[in-house]
Design a protein around this motif. Sequence first.
Motif, PDB file in Angstrom:
ATOM      1  N   UNK A   1      79.789 -54.277  58.241  1.00  0.00           N
ATOM      2  CA  UNK A   1      79.285 -55.591  57.829  1.00  0.00           C
ATOM      3  C   UNK A   1      78.302 -56.131  58.855  1.00  0.00           C
ATOM      4  N   UNK A   2      78.705 -56.039  60.107  1.00  0.00           N
ATOM      5  CA  UNK A   2      77.836 -56.505  61.185  1.00  0.00           C
ATOM      6  C   UNK A   2      76.532 -55.701  61.202  1.00  0.00           C
TER       7      UNK A   2
ATOM      8  N   UNK B   1      65.076 -62.190  46.478  1.00  0.00           N
ATOM      9  CA  UNK B   1      65.308 -62.136  45.038  1.00  0.00           C
ATOM     10  C   UNK B   1      64.655 -60.963  44.346  1.00  0.00           C
TER      11      UNK B   1
ATOM     12  N   UNK C   1      65.118 -56.981  47.918  1.00  0.00           N
ATOM     13  CA  UNK C   1      66.486 -56.531  48.203  1.00  0.00           C
ATOM     14  C   UNK C   1      67.212 -56.053  46.941  1.00  0.00           C
TER      15      UNK C   1
ATOM     16  N   UNK D   1      68.443 -52.115  46.101  1.00  0.00           N
ATOM     17  CA  UNK D   1      69.898 -51.987  46.210  1.00  0.00           C
ATOM     18  C   UNK D   1      70.467 -50.571  46.149  1.00  0.00           C
TER      19      UNK D   1
ATOM     20  N   UNK E   1      76.908 -46.512  52.264  1.00  0.00           N
ATOM     21  CA  UNK E   1      77.930 -45.510  51.978  1.00  0.00           C
ATOM     22  C   UNK E   1      78.016 -44.505  53.117  1.00  0.00           C
ATOM     23  N   UNK E   2      76.858 -43.967  53.520  1.00  0.00           N
ATOM     24  CA  UNK E   2      76.844 -42.994  54.602  1.00  0.00           C
ATOM     25  C   UNK E   2      77.345 -43.635  55.886  1.00  0.00           C
TER      26      UNK E   2
ATOM     27  N   UNK F   1      80.123 -45.415  45.577  1.00  0.00           N
ATOM     28  CA  UNK F   1      79.454 -44.786  44.444  1.00  0.00           C
ATOM     29  C   UNK F   1      79.582 -45.678  43.222  1.00  0.00           C
TER      30      UNK F   1
ATOM     31  N   UNK G   1      75.970 -52.097  40.353  1.00  0.00           N
ATOM     32  CA  UNK G   1      74.952 -53.082  40.695  1.00  0.00           C
ATOM     33  C   UNK G   1      73.557 -52.715  40.225  1.00  0.00           C
TER      34      UNK G   1
ATOM     35  N   UNK H   1      70.134 -49.998  35.719  1.00  0.00           N
ATOM     36  CA  UNK H   1      68.923 -49.307  35.337  1.00  0.00           C
ATOM     37  C   UNK H   1      68.749 -47.985  36.082  1.00  0.00           C
TER      38      UNK H   1
ATOM     39  N   UNK I   1      81.303 -35.181  55.839  1.00  0.00           N
ATOM     40  CA  UNK I   1      81.191 -36.453  56.546  1.00  0.00           C
ATOM     41  C   UNK I   1      82.533 -37.149  56.638  1.00  0.00           C
TER      42      UNK I   1
ATOM     43  N   UNK J   1      72.510 -61.645  40.781  1.00  0.00           N
ATOM     44  CA  UNK J   1      72.621 -60.728  41.909  1.00  0.00           C
ATOM     45  C   UNK J   1      72.668 -61.493  43.222  1.00  0.00           C
ATOM     46  N   UNK J   2      71.855 -62.551  43.294  1.00  0.00           N
ATOM     47  CA  UNK J   2      71.835 -63.332  44.525  1.00  0.00           C
ATOM     48  C   UNK J   2      73.192 -63.969  44.765  1.00  0.00           C
TER      49      UNK J   2
ATOM     50  N   UNK K   1      76.066 -62.847  43.729  1.00  0.00           N
ATOM     51  CA  UNK K   1      77.019 -61.807  44.146  1.00  0.00           C
ATOM     52  C   UNK K   1      76.871 -61.548  45.630  1.00  0.00           C
ATOM     53  N   UNK K   2      75.623 -61.583  46.076  1.00  0.00           N
ATOM     54  CA  UNK K   2      75.340 -61.384  47.483  1.00  0.00           C
ATOM     55  C   UNK K   2      76.040 -62.408  48.344  1.00  0.00           C
TER      56      UNK K   2
ATOM     57  N   UNK L   1      82.843 -61.287  53.704  1.00  0.00           N
ATOM     58  CA  UNK L   1      82.694 -60.499  54.922  1.00  0.00           C
ATOM     59  C   UNK L   1      82.793 -61.381  56.163  1.00  0.00           C
TER      60      UNK L   1
ATOM     61  N   UNK M   1      85.468 -61.052  59.165  1.00  0.00           N
ATOM     62  CA  UNK M   1      85.046 -60.973  60.554  1.00  0.00           C
ATOM     63  C   UNK M   1      85.797 -61.988  61.396  1.00  0.00           C
TER      64      UNK M   1
END
Lengths: 219, 228, 302
Positions: A37-38, A134, A137, A141, A149-150, A205, A211, A214, B70, C3-4, C6-7, C14, C18
Amino acid sequence: MMAQASPLIDWQWIWRNMGEILDRTWQHLSLTAVSVALGLVISLGLTAVVLRWRRTYTPITWVTGLLYTIPSLALFALLVPIVGLNATNAVIALTSYTLLIIIRNMVAGINGVPEPVLEAADGMGYTRRARFWRMEIPLALPVIIAGLRIATVTTVGLVTVTAVLGLGGYGYFILRGLNTFFWTQILVGVTLSVVLATILDLAFIWLQSALSPWARSPK
Amino acid sequence: MTVWESMREFLSEPSTWSGPDSIWVRLGEHIAVSVAAVVIAGILVLPLAVWLGHIRKGSAIATAVVNIGRAVPSFGVLAIAFLIFVQIGAGIGEPWPVLVALIALAAPPMFTNTIAGIQTVEPTTLESARGMGLTEREVLTGVELPLSMPLIMEGVRIAFVQVIATATLGALVAWGGLGRFIVDGFAQQDVGELIVGAILVGMLAIAAELGLSATQRATTPRGLRVGR
Amino acid sequence: MRKAFRFRAVGAILSLALLATACGSGDGATEGEPIKVASFNFNESVIVAEIYAQGLEANGYAIERRMNLGAREVVKPALESGEIDLVPEYTGTVAGFLEVEQSADPQTTWEAARDAYSELGVTLLAFSPAQDKNAYVVTAETASEFGLENVSDLQPVAGEMIFGGPPECPARPLCLQGLEDVYGLEFSEFKALDVAGPITIAALEGGEIDVALLFSTQGIIAANGWVSLADDKGLNPAENLVPAIRTEVVEAYGDELVALLDSYSEALTTEDLTELNKRADLDQEDPAVLAGEWLAEHGFVE
């Protein structure tokens, strides 16, 4: 008499130590979650910088890449005199390892947003900031989530090494097992670590799919 | 004592430069095990990956392999390998457990990148090659492999750098390598030793990264090179 | 737009997570805060720390465990800074680390250590009769081949021998550093293994090392017919087990806590340690279980 290792799985030990196993699960999860998260938050900031001043991309990649080459063992050890032997130490190190991965994916994702879309946004009067949050980002996504994920799965593996700080999550069992040649502890530590990484991997995944309807393609 | 002074003191000790615990010995151990791991992993997975990529059947496996790879913690693999080798009497301080763990770490990225690399070659290119009369073998060696070199080399590069960094964990199972300076420095509260160890590993990783990037560029067929 | 939103929701969750984990690591013990019990990274330390932890828990104290934390170089600062509250210590080694007088006499050593440590905010409670000193061990074959009985017998042959011990050994006054200073021993090589654990034991068995650093209470030495060389020059001071606890915690919890820990210290003997270590090292029994059994045997818990 040889210092032989114990038999493979001592189910009694597992049963007796369920409490400890749960504690370590929470520890492993929280170390991972907080670090990623950080890392995400910091990466968002750095990505915004990169988008505004393109030339910062190289130095930023350079620094985060440099952080990445510092072996985790060394970074944890080096932070001890600075922050102590605690979760803060672990989180600082773990977070820095996520930066390279997340930023690289974030920038790649945003760069992948088609020009016409951005122009349309500008045309509609979006401010730079609004366009970033808007348009860029959200459309980036899928690639960003791939990076998260990685980063997450990698972090789950790295958390085990924090056992040298007395933390470790499941790595605590691996280290203790190593200190005592006790197979059960090692196997429990490794197995649960893999399970946790896999669960989080699958969760991402799913998230990626959910999210970005498309982007789902029949593969 | 400041960090700088500690480093200077460590670097001025004779044992740092000669003897079983010297920088040369540890550096040599570290490089040897890293190279061996990547080479062996390559021998193990590259032929299979090339074949799978060639017959266009490898995508799902490639993804799965890299994901599983991984997800498995190297520290854990190392611990397991160490116990096994101790049990079969292979001796404390031997590099085998570390080698095993590093091979397991290096294989997935090389496997996956190779499959991906071979599969990026356009089917039409292959058809033309076949149409010109090249045998299947010649198609593979003359067309697919050269064209997929960038991605294959990238896999090798990723593997190598990860292996170098992870080899430091070997010090936790009584092995040597540059990790020895890190673990011992931490244990003896010798900041100088610790930092020198960390810097050496970092430098080695960067050297590998740069060296392999150059190799990557050199092995990229001229036609594919992005103008620099 | 969705979407915003949800963000923002994810962001909020989070940040809360923390905060939650950050708040988890509080410092300063007051009534109600769990006591953080830690141990060094070897079996005996875990066993004794578990004795403290389980004993206190049975009496209603909230305990947080940080077992297997590491070597003293790492644990001592953690104790002084409040990262941990209670750890089983050894009087002689503590005195050595605090650079005060160490002697073979338990009382003198303890007093010197206690006085010095109290200046750092750590209280050493009453010491136990149980002692555990560093042991310098060779196999029976090595002992007979070179006629080794005392540590000083190693002087002429050390240059051909390999010494095995924990990574911190070369810097320790009761390990390689002391062996060099007091006995004039210079080994051909030092191998960093573990803290008197299975790796060191296996290395001695397998001949990878000639001399091992083990602990005097490890039953495996006798079980394997190994020879613990006599410390003829008296390098090792008295090493009585003693609870090292932060003064703040003692003040917060008072006499009852001290009385409990004192009772465990009093009941613990060197024979107990040897027996417990043997079961942990040789029979692979769980240190936590062993601690529980010891407490039950001595009537401290049901």
